[in-house]
Design an enzyme around this catalytic site. Structure first.
Site, mmCIF file in Angstrom:
data_model
loop_
_atom_site.group_PDB
_atom_site.id
_atom_site.type_symbol
_atom_site.label_atom_id
_atom_site.label_comp_id
_atom_site.label_asym_id
_atom_site.label_seq_id
_atom_site.Cartn_x
_atom_site.Cartn_y
_atom_site.Cartn_z
ATOM 1 C CE LYS A 54 -34.021 -6.362 19.861
ATOM 2 N NZ LYS A 54 -33.854 -5.389 19.982
ATOM 3 C CD GLN A 98 -31.060 -4.683 23.582
ATOM 4 O OE1 GLN A 98 -31.349 -6.165 22.210
ATOM 5 N NE2 GLN A 98 -32.138 -4.956 23.781
ATOM 6 C CG ASP A 121 -30.842 -0.150 17.217
ATOM 7 O OD1 ASP A 121 -32.754 -0.189 16.880
ATOM 8 O OD2 ASP A 121 -30.384 -0.785 18.496
#
Ligand code: NDP
Length: 299
Positions: A54, A98, A121
């Site tokens: 990422k 994460q 997200d």
């Protein structure tokens, strides 16, 4: 094999190019550099790989990448303090914590502490509610990537029968909402669904998000259907027991004989997920600055 292979790797490359173009415009016309902060707690090997990837792709598209690595025994209060700091940092337009988090942390509390406008997200309860009510939101990356591939392949999805196998908050449910938003007739199947094979056979669009290697065989696929395989399962390599390989939730060989189009694993949905994270970051940055959003990169 008769199905068209939907090449997620190539598609993701095109999405990244669009993101990079928009980033250049934000920088040159407005002096703004979009920034993505990724927070990793602990040393889960798979998470480390994702975070590295990422960060690399964020920088490659011209954005600023801020990586925060915290020890596995970091307290939830310290993580929340970091999230609060990132919420207030004007150089940060997207925040990703994460998952999974270590067991002593409550991921709902942590995710819901992120500023919804920076929640790239799309897991914050506000974004879930906005998506569910058809309002502008941050959309979870994996389902967004699936939707982009479906729209690209079909144009309009209106009136198609879509079956989503899996009802998780991160894939199945938002996927179903997005398909409904595009006027599909949507069925969500799960582990208690009766006659799953029959349900799948009715699908013009079949999305598998289960986490069971090859569980959907070709004879569950309607001839000509479009199959989107979200599953990522590591299994023993058939020819070399010392090696492993990645397979999806769909039995690719038999399904590709019947389907009209299908995503492979690897090289299908996977690459689109990070591309959509970058897309969401540039969208969040544009919105935060009251500027036009990049076209075709949001739901
Ligand atoms: P979850 O484990 O959270 O959800 C799995 C879902 O599958 C559940 O809703 C479960 O039903 C359903 N299910 C389990 N067994 C069956 C069965 N026998 N028949 C029908 N339904 C079943 O998984 P995720 O949604 O997080 O992920 C699904 C897959 O997608 C995984 O392989 C994951 O690795 C992959 N993934 C890939 C991503 C990418 O970037 N390509 C991103 C995220 C996930 P129930 O609710 O009844 O238990």
């Amino acid at each position: 094999m008769s199905a068209t292979i939907i090449d997620g790797k190539a598609f993701a490359g095109r999405v990244r190019a669009q993101v990079a173009e928009h980033v250049t415009r934000l920088k040159e016309d407005h002096g703004i550099t979009p920034g993505l902060a990724v927070v990793l707690v602990g040393e889960d090997p798979a998470s480390q790989v994702y975070v590295r990837s990422k960060g690399k792709q964020t920088v490659e598209t011209g954005m600023a990448s801020f990586e925060h690595k915290l020890d596995a025994d970091t307290s939830e209060a310290d993580l929340l303090a970091l999230v609060d700091k990132l919420n207030r940092d004007p150089a940060v337009h997207g925040i990703l914590v994460q998952l999974p988090l270590p067991g002593h942390m409550n991921s709902d509390i942590v995710i819901n502490a992120i500023d919804p406008a920076k929640d790239v997200d799309g897991f914050h309860i506000s974004n879930v509610g906005l998506l569910g009510t058809g309002q502008k939101s941050m959309v979870p990356c994996t389902p967004l990537g699936c939707l982009m591939m479906l729209r690209d392949h079909h144009g309009s999805l209106s009136g198609m029968n879509a079956v989503v196998v899996g009802r998780s908050n991160i894939v199945g449910k938002p996927m179903a909402q997005l398909l409904l938003g595009d006027s599909c007739t949507v069925t969500i199947a799960h582990s208690r669904t009766k006659d799953l094979a029959g349900v799948c056979r009715g699908a013009d669009i079949l999305v598998a998000a289960v986490g069971r290697p090859g569980m959907i065989p070709g004879d569950w696929v309607k001839p000509g259907a479009t199959v989107i395989d979200v599953g990522i399962n590591r299994v023993q390599h058939p020819e070399n027991p010392e090696k492993t390989k990645l397979v999806g939730d769909v039995d690719f060989a038999s399904a590709a004989e019947v389907a009209g189009a299908i995503t492979p694993v690897p090289g299908g949905v996977g690459p689109m997920t990070i591309a959509c994270l970058l897309a969401n970051t540039v969208t969040a940055c544009s919105r935060a600055n009251g500027l036009a959003e990049p076209e075709g990169l949001t739901a």
